[in-house]
Design an enzyme around this catalytic site. Structure first.
Site, PDB file in Angstrom:
ATOM      1  N   CYS A   1      53.142  45.214  37.955  1.00 47.02           N
ATOM      2  CA  CYS A   1      54.426  44.549  38.166  1.00 47.02           C
ATOM      3  C   CYS A   1      54.827  43.798  36.918  1.00 47.02           C
ATOM      4  CB  CYS A   1      54.367  43.594  39.365  1.00 47.02           C
ATOM      5  SG  CYS A   1      53.600  42.003  39.023  1.00 47.02           S
TER       6      CYS A   1
ATOM      7  N   LEU B   1      55.773  47.725  40.678  1.00 43.40           N
ATOM      8  CA  LEU B   1      55.693  49.180  40.605  1.00 43.40           C
ATOM      9  C   LEU B   1      54.450  49.560  41.400  1.00 43.40           C
ATOM     10  CD1 LEU B   1      56.807  51.836  39.252  1.00 43.40           C
ATOM     11  CD2 LEU B   1      55.107  51.456  37.467  1.00 43.40           C
TER      12      LEU B   1
ATOM     13  N   ILE C   1      51.401  51.387  42.820  1.00 44.72           N
ATOM     14  CA  ILE C   1      50.509  52.445  42.362  1.00 44.72           C
ATOM     15  C   ILE C   1      49.329  52.628  43.311  1.00 44.72           C
ATOM     16  CG2 ILE C   1      49.020  53.209  40.465  1.00 44.72           C
ATOM     17  CD1 ILE C   1      51.951  53.176  39.685  1.00 44.72           C
ATOM     18  N   ILE C   2      48.664  51.512  43.671  1.00 48.58           N
ATOM     19  CA  ILE C   2      47.507  51.536  44.566  1.00 48.58           C
ATOM     20  C   ILE C   2      47.844  50.749  45.828  1.00 48.58           C
ATOM     21  CG2 ILE C   2      45.115  50.740  44.853  1.00 48.58           C
ATOM     22  CD1 ILE C   2      44.648  51.313  41.927  1.00 48.58           C
TER      23      ILE C   2
ATOM     24  N   ASN D   1      49.820  41.789  36.952  1.00 50.69           N
ATOM     25  CA  ASN D   1      50.346  42.971  36.265  1.00 50.69           C
ATOM     26  C   ASN D   1      49.164  43.747  35.702  1.00 50.69           C
ATOM     27  OD1 ASN D   1      51.815  44.846  34.751  1.00 50.69           O
ATOM     28  ND2 ASN D   1      52.091  43.443  33.038  1.00 50.69           N
ATOM     29  N   GLY D   2      48.988  44.986  36.127  1.00 52.52           N
ATOM     30  CA  GLY D   2      47.913  45.806  35.597  1.00 52.52           C
ATOM     31  C   GLY D   2      47.188  46.585  36.669  1.00 52.52           C
ATOM     32  N   GLU D   3      46.009  47.035  36.321  1.00 54.55           N
ATOM     33  CA  GLU D   3      45.147  47.769  37.247  1.00 54.55           C
ATOM     34  C   GLU D   3      43.700  47.386  36.980  1.00 54.55           C
ATOM     35  OE1 GLU D   3      46.383  49.574  39.596  1.00 54.55           O
ATOM     36  OE2 GLU D   3      48.419  49.986  38.883  1.00 54.55           O
TER      37      GLU D   3
ATOM     38  N   SER E   1      46.541  57.993  28.106  1.00 55.35           N
ATOM     39  CA  SER E   1      46.804  58.201  26.687  1.00 55.35           C
ATOM     40  C   SER E   1      45.552  57.840  25.888  1.00 55.35           C
ATOM     41  CB  SER E   1      48.002  57.352  26.239  1.00 55.35           C
ATOM     42  OG  SER E   1      48.433  57.722  24.948  1.00 55.35           O
ATOM     43  N   GLY E   2      45.553  58.184  24.601  1.00 56.90           N
ATOM     44  CA  GLY E   2      44.342  58.077  23.793  1.00 56.90           C
ATOM     45  C   GLY E   2      44.277  56.886  22.864  1.00 56.90           C
TER      46      GLY E   2
END
Length: 641
Positions: free
Chosen positions: A2, A51, A53-54, A79-81, A371-372
């Site tokens: 978020c 947003l 996601i989980i 904010n994050g995972e 992404s890398g």
């Protein structure tokens, strides 16, 4: 995931404070179009845009949690995972009998904080910026992930302390907080040298960033107290003879485990694919968990500035569906004002423009991409890391001879072969290396910046970092420096801002504590050789990455900026930006215009220096002059992706 915004008031929370936080959340709408709201008590206001996601159905924010005797003690916005949240929940349940009402990762954070205190942040494996308000102790705890993947801005004034995912939301609250909006001249000079604003600075003097790997405690009416909890070290030691394959296996195993955990989501996950080893490795490992993986790449029509063909070949080799976005010069120029608005502070890396376009394309298909980023800093991937090998003979010279070499280099005409080698060889590492971004020399800065201050150098930023790596080998010191400068100042800023601008979550499996643990123990001769970079990583990825990619040189998302600024594509646009900008008090616009004309005439390649100034001028036009008003569209993505 978020966009968060909060205000810890010095006194009691007012209706006006709640209303202003709610209105300022509009600046963060792109970070979370699925859900919006505010929550407050007598001292604090939390705002969020989510947003999902989980645990889409239940993990709403702000999340209230507490032990059985006080079930609503804490309020969290996050904010994050957290990728090891299942393991943390299981451990807390077994050890303390913790109870959970949702299936998501947010409860794992606040429960871990309750039972483990500040130690909880060291146990979190993920990307995060969060705030926990303890209603019982009247204390705010805010924290940011070890590498700085997710942003968090802070501002404290007479009205309290505000914190948020985007600086522009704090600008909206400046009167409420009681802070001024004057610019920071030292931060401007640092930006001009480095091409980004180094943490904890921002271009506004009274707004700062909570640094990566740090947490802060704040009580009403008091200043934040900040503590660093993560200090990356490189305890490198040689591979014992005969153990090389086992050590390569450790690297591959750690990366595979990280990708597996980064794939945890209740929505579809895709992957960026640039054609290089890093993104290809992530995509190939992700395919093991999602055979229907979609990969995304971008490029330009100009030859030599696109890896579209290589990326397509890689996608075919690993069996992924592939989507390509080609960016035209007209699209590039038209998008710049909107992109700079999303950035908050200017970042003079032209690669963020194609990144914005590929993120926009990816959001039509997925909500999350891998992404890398981070592989070069962890495993020794930048070509500049090989410089200590070429300069090693200078280290054997007495100090007097090294200084003489430096004086000799000053007499050699510009462009003469060997001049740069002599100059750089005469300097110690701390003076010559200040990260991957190199733009203006002091002489060039003096001609362009109105208030050039020679005492404000890159060493303001780098000296404290170098002081913590005394005695390490030079490449490890360069890697360590880049973790605190280039990575978190440029790479992770553009990655977060350009993806979240499109309501897309980007995950970076290389920047994982377990991957860093194995990478930090890789010795110098397994990072850099005369023939290649990231040697150990390349060995570890044999059999995972297609052969045509395994030993390719790094390219990324290159931009034909040098050609466009000299040609019809961007020259007139650049000339107009300089003419229209009201930055005469900051920049010698005549000198900038001459630089542009010299670039067009082929006198010298000024493309990166010009882009640095032009990006600032656009930023100034938006946030200071209010002369440029980008069209920021409302997020219009289906929640079901």
């Amino acid at each position: 995931m978020c966009g968060l915004l909060g205000l810890l008031t010095s006194g009691e929370t007012s209706e006006n404070a709640v209303s202003q936080v709610d209105q300022a959340m509009h600046c963060l709408r792109h970070r979370g179009p699925d859900e919006h709201g505010t929550w407050h008590d007598d001292h604090i206001v939390f705002g969020f845009n989510r947003l999902s996601i989980i645990d889409i159905e239940h993990s709403h924010q702000p999340l209230r949690w507490g032990p059985e005797e006080s079930p609503d003690r804490y309020a969290l916005t996050f904010n994050g995972e957290i990728y090891n949240y299942l393991e943390i929940r299981a451990e807390l349940t077994e050890q303390f009998g913790a109870r959970f009402e949702t299936e998501g990762d947010s409860e794992a954070i606040v429960a871990a904080y309750h039972f483990w205190g500040e130690e909880a942040v060291r146990r979190l494996r993920g990307m995060f910026a969060f705030a926990i308000w303890d209603t019982q102790n009247r204390e705010l705890f805010i924290a940011r992930d070890p590498f700085g993947i997710k942003p968090l801005f802070l501002a404290t004034g007479a009205g309290g302390t505000a914190f948020g995912s985007e600086k522009k939301s704090l600008l909206e609250l400046s009167d409420l907080i009681g802070i001024g909006l004057e610019l920071d001249p030292r931060a401007i000079e640092h930006y001009t040298v480095l091409q980004y604003v180094p943490e904890p600075e921002t271009l506004h003097r009274q707004i700062r960033r909570l640094e990566s790997g740090s947490y802060a405690r704040v009580r009403p009416g008091e200043q934040p107290t900040i503590t660093r909890y993560f200090e990356p070290t490189f305890p490198v030691r040689p591979f014992a003879p005969g153990t090389e394959k086992a050590r390569y296996g450790e690297i591959a195993e750690a990366l595979e485990d990280s990708v597996a955990k980064h794939m945890r989501a209740d929505v579809t996950v895709g992957s960026f694919l640039s054609g290089g080893i890093d993104s290809t490795a992530i995509a190939a490992l992700a395919m093991r968990h999602n055979p229907n993986l979609i990969t995304f790449t971008t490029g330009f029509e100009r030859e030599g500035y696109s890896e579209v063909d290589v990326a397509a070949e890689s996608a075919e080799a690993i069996g992924a569906k592939h989507v390509v976005k080609v960016v035209s010069p007209a699209e590039f120029a038209a998008a710049i004002p909107e992109i700079v608005w999303y950035l908050d502070d200017p970042v003079a890396d032209p690669a963020l423009v194609p990144l914005w376009f590929v993120a926009k394309e990816a959001r039509k298909h997925v909500k999350v991409v891998l992404s890398g980023e981070g592989a070069d800093e962890l495993f020794g991937g930048y070509t500049i890391y090989r410089e200590p090998l070429s300069l090693k003979p200078f280290e054997l010279l007495p100090g007097g001879l090294r200084r003489a070499a430096g004086r000799l280099s000053e007499r050699i005409p510009e462009g003469t072969r060997g001049k740069s080698l002599l100059h750089r060889g005469s300097m110690p590492l701390e003076e010559r290396y200040y990260g991957n971004a190199r733009s203006f020399s002091d002489a060039q800065l003096r001609s362009v910046l109105r208030d050039f201050r020679p005492e404000w150098t890159h060493q303001d930023v780098t000296a404290p970092i170098y002081a913590r790596s005394q005695g390490w080998d030079p490449v490890a010191r360069m890697q360590h420096l880049d973790l605190f400068t280039w990575l978190r100042g440029d790479i992770l800023v553009k990655a977060d801002k350009m993806t979240m601008a499109n309501s897309l979550e980007l995950r970076v499996p290389f920047l994982d504590p377990e991957v860093f643990d194995v990478a930090s123990r890789v010795p110098l001769d397994q990072k850099i050789t005369k023939g290649t970079t990231k040697y150990a990583l390349r060995q570890a990825l044999e059999g995972i990455v297609p052969p045509h990619v395994l030993h390719r040189a790094k390219l990324g998302f290159p931009v034909p900026l040098r050609h466009w600024l000299a040609g019809t594509e961007l020259f007139d646009w650049a000339h107009q930006q300089i003419a229209d900008s009201n930055t005469d008090h900051l920049f010698n616009k005549a000198a900038v215009t001459k630089m542009l004309n010299d670039h067009r005439a082929g006198v010298s390649d000024h493309s990166r220096r010009l882009w640095t100034v032009l990006t600032f001028m656009v930023w100034h036009g938006i946030f200071v002059e209010k002369r440029i008003v980008p069209e920021i569209s409302e997020p219009a993505y289906p929640v079901s992706l």
